[in-house]
Each structure stands twice: as C-alpha cells, then as structure tokens.
Design an enzyme around this catalytic site. Structure first.
Site, PDB file in Angstrom:
ATOM      1  N   ASN A  39      39.305  80.751  75.800  1.00  0.00           N
ATOM      2  CA  ASN A  39      38.910  79.346  75.736  1.00  0.00           C
ATOM      3  C   ASN A  39      40.050  78.548  76.361  1.00  0.00           C
ATOM      4  O   ASN A  39      41.062  78.297  75.720  1.00  0.00           O
ATOM      5  CB  ASN A  39      38.682  78.949  74.271  1.00  0.00           C
ATOM      6  CG  ASN A  39      38.289  77.494  74.125  1.00  0.00           C
ATOM      7  OD1 ASN A  39      38.233  76.752  75.108  1.00  0.00           O
ATOM      8  ND2 ASN A  39      38.014  77.078  72.901  1.00  0.00           N
TER       9      ASN A  39
ATOM     10  N   ARG B 166      34.512  80.635  77.135  1.00  0.00           N
ATOM     11  CA  ARG B 166      33.835  79.435  76.663  1.00  0.00           C
ATOM     12  C   ARG B 166      33.794  78.428  77.810  1.00  0.00           C
ATOM     13  O   ARG B 166      34.830  78.115  78.409  1.00  0.00           O
ATOM     14  CB  ARG B 166      34.595  78.819  75.490  1.00  0.00           C
ATOM     15  CG  ARG B 166      33.928  77.565  75.018  1.00  0.00           C
ATOM     16  CD  ARG B 166      34.868  76.682  74.263  1.00  0.00           C
ATOM     17  NE  ARG B 166      34.163  75.517  73.772  1.00  0.00           N
ATOM     18  CZ  ARG B 166      34.747  74.402  73.397  1.00  0.00           C
ATOM     19  NH1 ARG B 166      36.061  74.296  73.447  1.00  0.00           N
ATOM     20  NH2 ARG B 166      34.047  73.387  72.971  1.00  0.00           N
TER      21      ARG B 166
ATOM     22  N   HIS C 297      28.688  72.045  70.702  1.00  0.00           N
ATOM     23  CA  HIS C 297      28.858  72.928  69.536  1.00  0.00           C
ATOM     24  C   HIS C 297      27.716  73.953  69.465  1.00  0.00           C
ATOM     25  O   HIS C 297      27.460  74.510  68.391  1.00  0.00           O
ATOM     26  CB  HIS C 297      28.834  72.142  68.206  1.00  0.00           C
ATOM     27  CG  HIS C 297      30.014  71.258  67.965  1.00  0.00           C
ATOM     28  ND1 HIS C 297      29.902  70.085  67.251  1.00  0.00           N
ATOM     29  CD2 HIS C 297      31.314  71.378  68.302  1.00  0.00           C
ATOM     30  CE1 HIS C 297      31.093  69.504  67.170  1.00  0.00           C
ATOM     31  NE2 HIS C 297      31.969  70.277  67.815  1.00  0.00           N
TER      32      HIS C 297
ATOM     33  N   GLY D 167      33.578  69.218  61.801  1.00  0.00           N
ATOM     34  CA  GLY D 167      35.002  69.486  62.030  1.00  0.00           C
ATOM     35  C   GLY D 167      35.645  68.179  62.462  1.00  0.00           C
ATOM     36  O   GLY D 167      35.305  67.118  61.947  1.00  0.00           O
TER      37      GLY D 167
ATOM     38  N   ARG E 145      35.825  59.619  66.678  1.00  0.00           N
ATOM     39  CA  ARG E 145      34.766  59.148  67.590  1.00  0.00           C
ATOM     40  C   ARG E 145      33.716  58.340  66.845  1.00  0.00           C
ATOM     41  O   ARG E 145      33.387  58.657  65.701  1.00  0.00           O
ATOM     42  CB  ARG E 145      34.080  60.347  68.262  1.00  0.00           C
ATOM     43  CG  ARG E 145      34.936  61.026  69.291  1.00  0.00           C
ATOM     44  CD  ARG E 145      34.279  62.273  69.841  1.00  0.00           C
ATOM     45  NE  ARG E 145      35.098  63.441  69.581  1.00  0.00           N
ATOM     46  CZ  ARG E 145      34.679  64.689  69.687  1.00  0.00           C
ATOM     47  NH1 ARG E 145      33.434  64.955  70.036  1.00  0.00           N
ATOM     48  NH2 ARG E 145      35.486  65.686  69.426  1.00  0.00           N
TER      49      ARG E 145
ATOM     50  N   GLU F  22      32.785  80.851  66.491  1.00  0.00           N
ATOM     51  CA  GLU F  22      32.317  80.670  67.869  1.00  0.00           C
ATOM     52  C   GLU F  22      32.834  81.782  68.788  1.00  0.00           C
ATOM     53  O   GLU F  22      32.122  82.230  69.682  1.00  0.00           O
ATOM     54  CB  GLU F  22      32.774  79.294  68.378  1.00  0.00           C
ATOM     55  CG  GLU F  22      31.996  78.170  67.717  1.00  0.00           C
ATOM     56  CD  GLU F  22      32.727  76.844  67.702  1.00  0.00           C
ATOM     57  OE1 GLU F  22      33.694  76.724  66.919  1.00  0.00           O
ATOM     58  OE2 GLU F  22      32.358  75.943  68.445  1.00  0.00           O
TER      59      GLU F  22
HETATM   60  P1  ADP Z   1      37.884  71.360  65.110  1.00  0.00           P
HETATM   61  O1  ADP Z   1      36.733  70.470  65.432  1.00  0.00           O
HETATM   62  O2  ADP Z   1      39.179  70.875  65.655  1.00  0.00           O
HETATM   63  O3  ADP Z   1      37.630  72.836  65.343  1.00  0.00           O
HETATM   64  P2  ADP Z   1      37.885  72.067  62.283  1.00  0.00           P
HETATM   65  O4  ADP Z   1      36.544  72.684  62.202  1.00  0.00           O
HETATM   66  O5  ADP Z   1      39.064  72.953  62.134  1.00  0.00           O
HETATM   67  O6  ADP Z   1      38.057  71.149  63.550  1.00  0.00           O
HETATM   68  O7  ADP Z   1      37.962  70.918  61.168  1.00  0.00           O
HETATM   69  C1  ADP Z   1      39.103  70.125  61.048  1.00  0.00           C
HETATM   70  C2  ADP Z   1      38.877  69.095  59.973  1.00  0.00           C
HETATM   71  O8  ADP Z   1      38.403  69.746  58.788  1.00  0.00           O
HETATM   72  C3  ADP Z   1      40.153  68.402  59.548  1.00  0.00           C
HETATM   73  O9  ADP Z   1      40.396  67.258  60.307  1.00  0.00           O
HETATM   74  C4  ADP Z   1      39.875  68.037  58.108  1.00  0.00           C
HETATM   75  O10 ADP Z   1      39.301  66.746  58.079  1.00  0.00           O
HETATM   76  C5  ADP Z   1      38.802  69.003  57.677  1.00  0.00           C
HETATM   77  N1  ADP Z   1      39.254  69.932  56.623  1.00  0.00           N
HETATM   78  C6  ADP Z   1      39.878  71.112  56.750  1.00  0.00           C
HETATM   79  N2  ADP Z   1      40.110  71.662  55.535  1.00  0.00           N
HETATM   80  C7  ADP Z   1      39.601  70.815  54.620  1.00  0.00           C
HETATM   81  C8  ADP Z   1      39.515  70.804  53.187  1.00  0.00           C
HETATM   82  N3  ADP Z   1      40.000  71.797  52.458  1.00  0.00           N
HETATM   83  N4  ADP Z   1      38.905  69.759  52.610  1.00  0.00           N
HETATM   84  C9  ADP Z   1      38.414  68.746  53.347  1.00  0.00           C
HETATM   85  N5  ADP Z   1      38.454  68.706  54.694  1.00  0.00           N
HETATM   86  C10 ADP Z   1      39.049  69.710  55.313  1.00  0.00           C
END
Ligand code: ADP
Length: 424
Positions: free
Chosen positions: A7, A94, A183, A213, A244, A387
């Site tokens: 990626n 990807r 996604h 995420g 966003r 993914e």
């Molecule tokens: P990306 O889109 O960058 O792949 P992720 O799927 O890793 O993102 O999600 C990141 C977000 O997940 C973080 O910004 C946070 O808001 C949220 N997050 C991660 N762990 C937790 C948790 N234990 N409780 C609540 N939110 C969480």
C-alpha cells in the site's frame, strides 16, 4: 502461495507478507516519512505464537529504496520471514481509484497501468503513489505477477440511481462525475465475514456494513453486492468523520467563498482536515472526545451526538433501500472498539427490528462477536476489518482463476461499462 501486499502512499509504504496456504500473516511493516531526513521504519515478524517488532530511523529517499529495504527485512537473518525473495509468488497492490474501468482485482499490464493513470484526476493524492509502488515492484521483482485491488471496485455494482448525481448529465459522461465510494475492500471483507459467522450464503443476505475509522463510510450490501454507499466521487461525502465534513449543503461552499474571501484551496483544506469531529470540538480521536464529554465538555457531547445521529439516519435509509435487513456490521477503529458510539447509534432502532444487548456490547469481547439481543430480528456484529488480507485473497483467487479456462473468469454482471477488456 506467498503474497506480498503493498500500500504505497505519497510518503509512506505499508506491506504485509501472507502465506495463503495457512492464511497467516508472516511479516508486516510500514515506512513513514519517505523523502524526509528522518524516515521511520517499523517491521513486525510473526510466528505462530510470537511477534517480534523492529523499529529504526533511516533516511529513505524514495519508494524504490523503501521496497529495496523491505526485501532486506523480509529475508534478513533476524527480521526475515523467508530465505529469498524468489519465494514471493505474487504482489497485491492497493489502488484507491479504479473509476468505472475496474470492478474486480486485475492483473497489472501496461493497459491497466494506463487506466490507473487516467484516473489520477479523480484521486490525485492516492493513485500516483499507488502507481509508483507498482512500477517499483515490477523492477524489483521481475517476472512476479502484480495485481491491483481497487478501493472502488466493490461499489461498482451500484445501480445508476445510486451512483448518479442530479447534475447536468454531461458532467458524468465528459468528466466522470459520479459516486464511486471508497473503503470497498473493508466493506467486502466484513460482509463476507458476517455471512461466514452467521453460517449463511451471502447471496441470501441484506447487510449494512459500517466502517468507522478516521474516515467513515457505510454501505448497503444485497446478496454480496454493494447497492449503495455513503462516500461519493471523493471520500469527503457521507458520514461525519474525524476531520471531514461528510454530507452538507453544497451551497455552503459558494457562501463561504463569498463571505470570507478565502480561496478554494483553503476551503478544501478546511472541509477535509479541519471539519468533522475536529471542527465541532477540536478533537478527532473518539477516545479523547468521550473523556472530554465525561468531564462535561458540551461541544464534545455535541460532536458525538452528531456523529452517531448521522450513522443512524444512514442505517434507516439503507434499510429502506435494501427492503429487508439481516445484519448490521461495525468495523474499523471506532466501530470495533467504541461501545458508546454503537449504543447511541442502535438505541431506539426497534422500528427496524434491531435490539441491542447493552451488556454484551459494553463487555468488549474478543472480536468477532455479536451484540444483538436474543429477540432482535436483525443481527449486529462487531468484526475486525482486514483490508490487507482481502487484497491478498483477491490476488490469490485471481491468479488461481488465471489457470482456469477463460470462460470462468468473465466480468461479473452489473458493471456499467464492463472491465473485461483488461482481462486479456
Ligand atoms: P484509519 O482510518 O486511519 O485506518 P482506524 O480504523 O485505525 O483509522 O481508526 C482510528 C480511529 O479509531 C481513531 O482516530 C480513534 O478515534 C478510533 N479508536 C481507536 N481505538 C478506539 C477505542 N478504543 N475507543 C474509541 N475509539 C477508538
């Protein structure tokens, strides 16, 4: 079969090495700050029971040097998962934007690379580095098949009523303005996982998959095919996200440009990087927002309320689009970990036959697990997305299918323009 998944971002390169015979990840890592003086490399080597992490700083000039370094790490005496890079059978890449040309994983050849490049204007930050990753892999692994797996491919099954914008038709035909969705690899993976966990044929299921995420999107999946998704021509549309806006009245753009005097570059930055949760409460990590809300921060509460309300509204509209609902699936950082968000979203959805088991939801079990009450008509699952594995799986099945007769790998129905021209 051993598959390397790549990626390539503008200043990063993520990789995972899979043994597809055992479906195990052998090694994984990320190169960050490529092109800067202080590059960071994180590499993980996995065995059945252990994980060995190596982190070091090094200047990495470009993606070619990064991939060179990946091959050293994958074969090194301490960090290595394989003895020689000739053990790698295929590389899955990807690629963010496949436009209408691609509705499935596709073996890379010069036509495919040209088509990816033609989609650059639709994903100027993502497709160019994705293509660089492909070209570097072609030089470093001569003779090894490269496969592109597109974020947009799963959504190509949407009907025109879902992907068209109500703009003058020529913008679609001449400028490719339409909903593409993103996604897709994640939505597809968790939909397939849900069907497996429910012990049902995906062809018989109506699902809503919710990826929460940093970026957030939601899809309606009927019989294994996406029929609608919340992200649009770009990943700015749909749900409220970390930074966003998600959906908003498009007239706000001309109003803000006119009333503040800022130029469009600045406004674009605000819509993408300073809006969403961050715009409302100056935080974009849900954990920080919950902590602030617990201390009485009104804007943190408002941000959480807005975030969850939008998801709830989309669930309602996608239930209507599907006509019938078997399961709702939560995935990605927030979806997998945040019981509070799941509870607010699912509260008072009995009109759709959804009843949450609040105690199970809060119990933070090992994923995957379901959180619906025994009398719920609709199942609700929490499933980790993967993914990279989905890219490896699609690369594997394409190359296995390549050995089958041509008739077995015709284009799937539902694609607008068809992509069989690339399967030569
Ligand atoms: P990306 O889109 O960058 O792949 P992720 O799927 O890793 O993102 O999600 C990141 C977000 O997940 C973080 O910004 C946070 O808001 C949220 N997050 C991660 N762990 C937790 C948790 N234990 N409780 C609540 N939110 C969480």
């Amino acid at each position: 079969m051993i598959i390397l998944v790549l990626n390539a971002g503008s200043s990063s390169l993520k990789y995972q090495l899979f043994d597809m015979d055992t479906s195990q990840v052998m090694a994984a890592g990320v190169f960050e700050r490529i092109g800067e003086a202080n590059g960071i490399i994180t590499h993980r080597l996995y065995s059945k029971t252990t994980e060995t992490k190596t982190v070091f700083e090094q200047k990495i000039t470009d993606h070619r040097q990064a991939l060179d370094c990946v091959t050293d790490l994958l074969t090194g005496p301490v960090t290595g998962a394989i003895e020689t890079i000739s053990q790698i059978d295929a590389i899955g890449h990807r690629v963010v934007q496949g436009g209408e040309a691609f509705n499935r994983a596709t073996r890379i050849n010069p036509h495919v690379k040209k088509a990816i490049q033609e989609n650059n204007p639709l994903a100027p930050l993502h497709n160019p580095p994705n293509l660089t990753g492909i070209e570097v892999a072609e030089t470093l692994f001569p003779g090894v098949p490269n496969v592109a797996v597109f974020d947009t491919e799963f959504h190509q099954s949407m009907p025109p009523r879902a992907f068209m914008y109500a703009l003058p038709y020529g913008y679609y035909t001449d400028l490719k303005v339409r909903r593409y969705g993103f996604h897709g690899t994640s939505h597809k993976y968790v939909a397939m996982e849900a069907a497996r966990l429910m012990d049902r044929d995906i062809k018989d299921l109506n699902l809503i998959t919710i990826h929460l995420g940093n970026g957030c999107s939601i899809s309606a999946v009927q019989g294994g095919r996406c029929i609608d998704t919340s992200m649009g021509m770009t990943p700015l549309a749909g749900l409220m996200m970390g930074t966003r806006t998600g959906d908003m009245d498009p007239a706000i753009i001309s109003y803000l440009l006119g009333s503040t005097g800022m130029d469009f570059v600045k406004l674009d930055d605000i819509l993408n990087r300073h809006s969403g949760l961050k715009g409302i409460c100056e935080m974009n990590d849900m954990r920080d927002i919950h902590a602030a809300a617990a201390k009485g921060d009104a804007r943190a509460r408002l941000a959480t309320d807005m975030f969850c309300y939008r998801i709830k509204k989309y669930i309602g509209s996608y239930a209507a689009a599907l006509g019938c609902l078997d399961a709702v699936i939560f995935t990605a950082g927030i979806g997998e970990n945040d019981a509070v968000v799941r509870e607010i979203v699912l509260k008072d959805l009995t009109i759709l036959g959804i009843r949450l088991d609040t105690a199970v939801n809060r119990s933070n079990q090992t994923r995957p697990f379901h959180i619906h009450a025994p009398d719920s008509c609709v199942q609700v699952w929490v499933i980790s997305t993967n993914e990279e594995f989905q890219i490896a799986r699609e690369t594997h099945s394409l190359l296995t299918a390549d050995k089958e007769p041509e008739k077995n790998r015709l284009n799937t129905p539902g694609n607008v323009n068809g992509s069989s021209r690339f399967f030569t």
